[in-house]
Design an enzyme around this catalytic site. Sequence first.
Site: not given
Length: 233
Positions: A18, A20, A177
């Site tokens: 991922d 961000d 995250d």
Amino acid sequence: MNADFAHVEAPAPAFLFDLDGTLIDSVYQHVIAWHSALAGLGIDLSVWRIHRRIGMSGGLFVTALLRETGLSLTAEQIEDLQRAHADGYLKQLDSVRPLPGAAELLAELTARGVPWAIATSGHARTARHALGLLGLPDSTPLITRDLVRRAKPDPDLFLAGAAVLGIDARHAMVVGDSVWDLLAARRAGALGIGLQSGGYGTDELERAGAFRVYADPADMLAHLDELGVRASG
């Protein structure tokens, strides 16, 4: 008993990242951008509620927003809202930084011959600037929302990332995250690795399917051996 057993060799490690909150410290810039965009339509939504949806595509974010607030927006308003979010985020680019160890982690994987790609729910307009922040070339495999039918928690981004690398998604490890990353990883059949650098706690990430959780990319780099990534040579 001494015997030679024929067996299929384990696939080499490969990673789908991922962006961000995983490689760049940008989650709260997105939160602020969404908050400002919503305020522009007269919608006052608490920032913690926005944060819980970061990692979804913009379209799913708006759908969840409408469900939670009971509001109704026209297609034109929804388009304006997403455009305002992108504009608000781009205005904050000067404050976005790579997360600790992110560039070093990617460089180490490359040095060890481990394939990897980035798969983000963000559009190319807001995601491509991250390549420069991380010291990566424009040719870096980057799958954005523009390139797939559906974003997280659907698995399309990670399936596309695996296809770009020429591997089966079931043989990849997804690093993210948010719970949306990990749900998408499970649907793609990949192992999930959680990072706390986006604001989610260990328990939440593990419940969503993370088999390992690290503080940030630097912490993951220090524990690559746990993930089957061995030193070259």
